[in-house]
Design an enzyme around this catalytic site. Structure first.
Site, mmCIF file in Angstrom:
data_model
loop_
_atom_site.group_PDB
_atom_site.id
_atom_site.type_symbol
_atom_site.label_atom_id
_atom_site.label_comp_id
_atom_site.label_asym_id
_atom_site.label_seq_id
_atom_site.Cartn_x
_atom_site.Cartn_y
_atom_site.Cartn_z
ATOM 1 N N ASN A 181 -9.435 -10.829 18.181
ATOM 2 C CA ASN A 181 -10.007 -11.889 17.343
ATOM 3 C C ASN A 181 -9.291 -13.215 17.555
ATOM 4 O OD1 ASN A 181 -11.278 -10.528 14.266
ATOM 5 N ND2 ASN A 181 -10.951 -9.396 16.140
ATOM 6 N N TYR A 224 2.203 0.116 18.242
ATOM 7 C CA TYR A 224 1.153 -0.406 17.349
ATOM 8 C C TYR A 224 -0.140 0.385 17.537
ATOM 9 C CZ TYR A 224 -2.932 -3.241 16.130
ATOM 10 O OH TYR A 224 -4.161 -3.649 15.640
ATOM 11 N N LYS A 230 -2.218 2.960 14.965
ATOM 12 C CA LYS A 230 -3.614 2.776 14.560
ATOM 13 C C LYS A 230 -4.433 4.018 14.936
ATOM 14 C CE LYS A 230 -5.245 -0.517 12.975
ATOM 15 N NZ LYS A 230 -5.344 -1.031 11.564
ATOM 16 N N TYR A 252 2.858 -14.236 29.603
ATOM 17 C CA TYR A 252 3.597 -13.037 30.022
ATOM 18 C C TYR A 252 3.160 -12.620 31.433
ATOM 19 C CZ TYR A 252 4.584 -12.246 24.982
ATOM 20 O OH TYR A 252 4.976 -12.356 23.666
ATOM 21 N N ILE A 311 0.828 -1.218 0.000
ATOM 22 C CA ILE A 311 0.000 0.000 0.000
ATOM 23 C C ILE A 311 0.859 1.264 0.000
ATOM 24 C CG2 ILE A 311 -2.091 -1.014 0.988
ATOM 25 C CD1 ILE A 311 -1.230 0.218 3.715
ATOM 26 N N THR A 352 -8.849 -0.766 15.886
ATOM 27 C CA THR A 352 -8.748 -1.679 17.029
ATOM 28 C C THR A 352 -9.158 -0.997 18.328
ATOM 29 O OG1 THR A 352 -7.128 -2.867 18.388
ATOM 30 C CG2 THR A 352 -6.278 -1.038 17.109
ATOM 31 N N ASP A 353 -9.607 -1.811 19.279
ATOM 32 C CA ASP A 353 -9.934 -1.259 20.614
ATOM 33 C C ASP A 353 -8.671 -0.788 21.340
ATOM 34 O OD1 ASP A 353 -8.786 -3.757 21.185
ATOM 35 O OD2 ASP A 353 -10.346 -4.358 22.612
ATOM 36 N N GLU A 354 -7.488 -1.207 20.849
ATOM 37 C CA GLU A 354 -6.248 -0.830 21.555
ATOM 38 C C GLU A 354 -5.992 0.668 21.507
ATOM 39 O OE1 GLU A 354 -2.794 -3.218 21.312
ATOM 40 O OE2 GLU A 354 -3.926 -5.070 21.171
HETATM 41 P P1 NAD Z 1 -2.420 -9.856 10.034
HETATM 42 O O1 NAD Z 1 -1.102 -9.397 10.562
HETATM 43 O O2 NAD Z 1 -2.805 -11.279 10.154
HETATM 44 O O3 NAD Z 1 -2.536 -9.485 8.474
HETATM 45 C C1 NAD Z 1 -2.082 -8.269 7.961
HETATM 46 C C2 NAD Z 1 -2.078 -8.400 6.439
HETATM 47 O O4 NAD Z 1 -1.674 -7.136 5.890
HETATM 48 C C3 NAD Z 1 -1.062 -9.433 5.917
HETATM 49 O O5 NAD Z 1 -1.668 -10.198 4.896
HETATM 50 C C4 NAD Z 1 0.069 -8.602 5.367
HETATM 51 O O6 NAD Z 1 0.769 -9.227 4.301
HETATM 52 C C5 NAD Z 1 -0.665 -7.352 4.911
HETATM 53 N N1 NAD Z 1 0.203 -6.168 4.879
HETATM 54 C C6 NAD Z 1 1.006 -5.714 5.863
HETATM 55 N N2 NAD Z 1 1.664 -4.601 5.463
HETATM 56 C C7 NAD Z 1 1.231 -4.348 4.198
HETATM 57 C C8 NAD Z 1 1.520 -3.329 3.248
HETATM 58 N N3 NAD Z 1 2.391 -2.351 3.516
HETATM 59 N N4 NAD Z 1 0.888 -3.354 2.051
HETATM 60 C C9 NAD Z 1 -0.006 -4.340 1.763
HETATM 61 N N5 NAD Z 1 -0.301 -5.340 2.626
HETATM 62 C C10 NAD Z 1 0.302 -5.338 3.822
HETATM 63 O O7 NAD Z 1 -3.476 -8.907 10.725
HETATM 64 P P2 NAD Z 1 -4.956 -9.218 11.237
HETATM 65 O O8 NAD Z 1 -4.891 -9.743 12.607
HETATM 66 O O9 NAD Z 1 -5.682 -9.943 10.181
HETATM 67 O O10 NAD Z 1 -5.510 -7.714 11.340
HETATM 68 C C11 NAD Z 1 -6.050 -7.079 10.204
HETATM 69 C C12 NAD Z 1 -6.471 -5.675 10.585
HETATM 70 O O11 NAD Z 1 -7.402 -5.723 11.649
HETATM 71 C C13 NAD Z 1 -5.325 -4.786 11.066
HETATM 72 O O12 NAD Z 1 -5.538 -3.501 10.554
HETATM 73 C C14 NAD Z 1 -5.459 -4.804 12.577
HETATM 74 O O13 NAD Z 1 -4.980 -3.604 13.132
HETATM 75 C C15 NAD Z 1 -6.968 -4.920 12.732
HETATM 76 N N6 NAD Z 1 -7.434 -5.586 13.958
HETATM 77 C C16 NAD Z 1 -6.936 -6.812 14.320
HETATM 78 C C17 NAD Z 1 -7.453 -7.441 15.442
HETATM 79 C C18 NAD Z 1 -6.968 -8.810 15.880
HETATM 80 O O14 NAD Z 1 -7.335 -9.255 16.962
HETATM 81 N N7 NAD Z 1 -6.179 -9.514 15.089
HETATM 82 C C19 NAD Z 1 -8.437 -6.804 16.208
HETATM 83 C C20 NAD Z 1 -8.899 -5.545 15.822
HETATM 84 C C21 NAD Z 1 -8.399 -4.963 14.680
HETATM 85 O O1 DAU Z 2 -7.443 -5.829 20.921
HETATM 86 C C1 DAU Z 2 -7.254 -5.977 19.556
HETATM 87 C C2 DAU Z 2 -5.821 -6.320 19.274
HETATM 88 O O2 DAU Z 2 -5.633 -7.664 19.706
HETATM 89 C C3 DAU Z 2 -5.428 -6.172 17.814
HETATM 90 O O3 DAU Z 2 -5.538 -4.825 17.446
HETATM 91 C C4 DAU Z 2 -4.005 -6.669 17.570
HETATM 92 O O4 DAU Z 2 -3.700 -6.632 16.190
HETATM 93 C C5 DAU Z 2 -3.895 -8.090 18.068
HETATM 94 O O5 DAU Z 2 -2.558 -8.541 17.940
HETATM 95 C C6 DAU Z 2 -4.340 -8.202 19.529
HETATM 96 O O6 DAU Z 2 -3.400 -7.541 20.404
HETATM 97 P P1 DAU Z 2 -2.949 -8.204 21.804
HETATM 98 O O7 DAU Z 2 -1.645 -7.646 22.168
HETATM 99 O O8 DAU Z 2 -4.045 -8.122 22.813
HETATM 100 O O9 DAU Z 2 -2.855 -9.740 21.321
HETATM 101 P P2 DAU Z 2 -1.763 -10.889 21.549
HETATM 102 O O10 DAU Z 2 -2.324 -12.111 20.915
HETATM 103 O O11 DAU Z 2 -0.396 -10.458 21.168
HETATM 104 O O12 DAU Z 2 -1.785 -11.068 23.122
HETATM 105 C C7 DAU Z 2 -2.985 -11.341 23.829
HETATM 106 C C8 DAU Z 2 -2.660 -11.363 25.316
HETATM 107 O O13 DAU Z 2 -1.825 -12.489 25.601
HETATM 108 C C9 DAU Z 2 -1.883 -10.157 25.781
HETATM 109 O O14 DAU Z 2 -2.279 -9.826 27.110
HETATM 110 C C10 DAU Z 2 -0.422 -10.620 25.778
HETATM 111 C C11 DAU Z 2 -0.557 -12.087 26.152
HETATM 112 N N1 DAU Z 2 0.475 -12.977 25.587
HETATM 113 C C12 DAU Z 2 0.711 -12.935 24.245
HETATM 114 C C13 DAU Z 2 1.649 -13.763 23.666
HETATM 115 C C14 DAU Z 2 1.918 -13.700 22.179
HETATM 116 C C15 DAU Z 2 1.136 -13.898 26.396
HETATM 117 O O15 DAU Z 2 0.892 -13.952 27.620
HETATM 118 N N2 DAU Z 2 2.070 -14.723 25.837
HETATM 119 C C16 DAU Z 2 2.356 -14.696 24.488
HETATM 120 O O16 DAU Z 2 3.238 -15.472 24.027
#
Ligand code: NAD
Ligand code: DAU
Length: 338
Positions: free
Chosen positions: A181, A151, A155, A208, A60, A125-127
């Site tokens: 998610n 991060y 966002k 952690y 992008i 994200t809620d973060e």
């Molecule tokens: P992910 O890391 O699994 O996927 C990110 C995707 O974006 C990958 O396919 C990667 O190749 C692509 N990407 C990264 N940089 C890019 C660039 N510069 N150009 C084009 N493509 C690029 O992430 P996810 O967990 O699927 O999250 C997707 C979105 O949802 C993010 O914006 C994240 O902030 C948001 N979100 C995630 C969660 C969660 O719990 N995972 C919750 C709330 C919001």
């Molecule tokens: O709340 C939405 C967010 O949730 C998204 O915006 C982010 O993209 C997504 O990565 C996620 O963020 P978190 O930091 O909450 O998710 P993570 O899976 O990294 O960690 C979830 C919780 O578990 C957090 O309190 C950290 C803890 N953790 C994580 C890892 C990877 C551990 O205790 N051990 C671990 O190895």
């Protein structure tokens, strides 16, 4: 039939979203993805046909390619998921987060303005709200923006850019903020797939700190349905929270995974805590419910059980992700045919 550009469509949430749109058959989809370490075209195996679902391998940050894609495919709407998404990586190195999440979102906004794209759904994200105390009320859309990690800060910055484009240029955009998610195709650097795969492989389960941090877990299908409601019914300039109404302590989630996999509880280890680790997230999704008609369908217990079963039933996908083989999937299966 409208054509929707899905950035980040080869990632975890994006690929689940593409599958669900392709299944419903309401929109044509163009996936635009750089295939970073988090992008995996195997997530879309059997889905890309070059017609209902096309794939563009691109970053992008490459404004020319974004513009050419919008023009060539006559994009009507964008669902913008492409991002660097892992908090731990942003603590180790923040620059890629500012580049993709902030500068990349700006490029997408400029492109949608140039090509008169009629709707932009910005997946946030809620973060961005920071951390809650145990007795605080859940985040609403009016909660202050107070991000902790690089991060979350990137966002939050992208959210503000989106709102500024609505106000300054009159573009049509909505912002969604979802909680944590889980579900199929999630890369095992994130908590639930990491713990699940480690448990299945009888490896340590690295919690952690004290493991008493709370996350509000939502099944990815419920997030995807919320994104489609936001696309169809969201009001421009508005923010919509999505959450699973499933607050759980990390330790409780690991214990459930231990039970579901039959792993030895002695595998659970307590290591160094994440820097500035947010203690609690919780979402009030009343606005999405009332305005969009959205309700999550999965209970956490059913969703987690189904998810663990999915990882057990897909040893090939898990093996490729664990070995790094997934990174050559694009060259092997698509590069020459598209
Ligand atoms: P992910 O890391 O699994 O996927 C990110 C995707 O974006 C990958 O396919 C990667 O190749 C692509 N990407 C990264 N940089 C890019 C660039 N510069 N150009 C084009 N493509 C690029 O992430 P996810 O967990 O699927 O999250 C997707 C979105 O949802 C993010 O914006 C994240 O902030 C948001 N979100 C995630 C969660 C969660 O719990 N995972 C919750 C709330 C919001
Ligand atoms: O709340 C939405 C967010 O949730 C998204 O915006 C982010 O993209 C997504 O990565 C996620 O963020 P978190 O930091 O909450 O998710 P993570 O899976 O990294 O960690 C979830 C919780 O578990 C957090 O309190 C950290 C803890 N953790 C994580 C890892 C990877 C551990 O205790 N051990 C671990 O190895």
């Amino acid at each position: 039939m409208s054509t929707v550009l899905i950035t980040g469509g080869a990632g975890f949430i994006g690929s689940n979203l593409v599958r669900s749109i392709a299944h419903a058959g309401q929109h044509r989809v163009v996936v635009f993805d750089a295939l970073t370490y988090a992008g995996n075209l195997e997530n879309l195996a059997g889905c890309i046909d070059g017609s209902a679902v096309s794939f563009v391998h691109g970053n992008i940050l490459d404004a020319d390619l974004v513009h050419r894609t919008m023009e060539l495919h006559r994009i009507d709407a964008v669902i913008h998921l492409a991002a660097e998404s892992h908090v731990d990586r942003s603590i180790a190195s923040a620059a890629p987060f500012v580049e993709t999440n902030v500068a990349g979102t700006l490029i997408m906004l400029e492109a949608m303005r140039t090509f008169g794209v009629s709707r932009f759904v910005h997946v946030s994200t809620d973060e961005v709200y920071g951390s809650l105390e145990p007795t605080d009320a859940p985040f609403t859309e009016r909660s202050p923006i107070n991000p902790t990690s690089p991060y979350a800060a990137s966002k939050a910055a992208s959210d503000l850019l989106v709102l500024s484009f609505v106000r300054t240029h009159g573009v049509d955009a909505v912002i969604t903020r979802c909680s944590n998610n889980y579900g199929p195709y999630q890369f095992p650097e994130k908590f639930i797939p990491l713990m699940t795969l480690n448990a299945l492989e009888k490896r340590p389960l690295p919690v952690y700190g004290d493991g008493k941090q709370i996350r509000d877990w939502i099944h990815v299908d419920d997030h995807c349905s919320g994104l489609l409601f936001a696309l169809e019914k969201g009001r421009s300039g508005e923010v919509y929270n999505f959450g699973g109404a499933a607050e759980r302590k990390n330790l409780a989630v690991v214990n459930e995974i231990v039970q579901l996999t039959g792993a030895d509880p002695a595998l659970i280890t307590h290591g160094t805590d994440r820097k500035a680790h947010d203690r609690r997230y919780a979402i009030d999704a009343t606005k999405a419910h009332n305005e969009l008609g959205w309700t999550p369908m999965w209970s956490f217990e059913e969703g987690l059980k189904y998810t663990v079963e999915w990882y057990k039933a897909h040893p090939e996908w898990c093996g490729h992700v664990r070995s790094g083989e997934y990174r050559s999937y694009y060259e092997q299966h698509y590069k020459t045919s598209l």
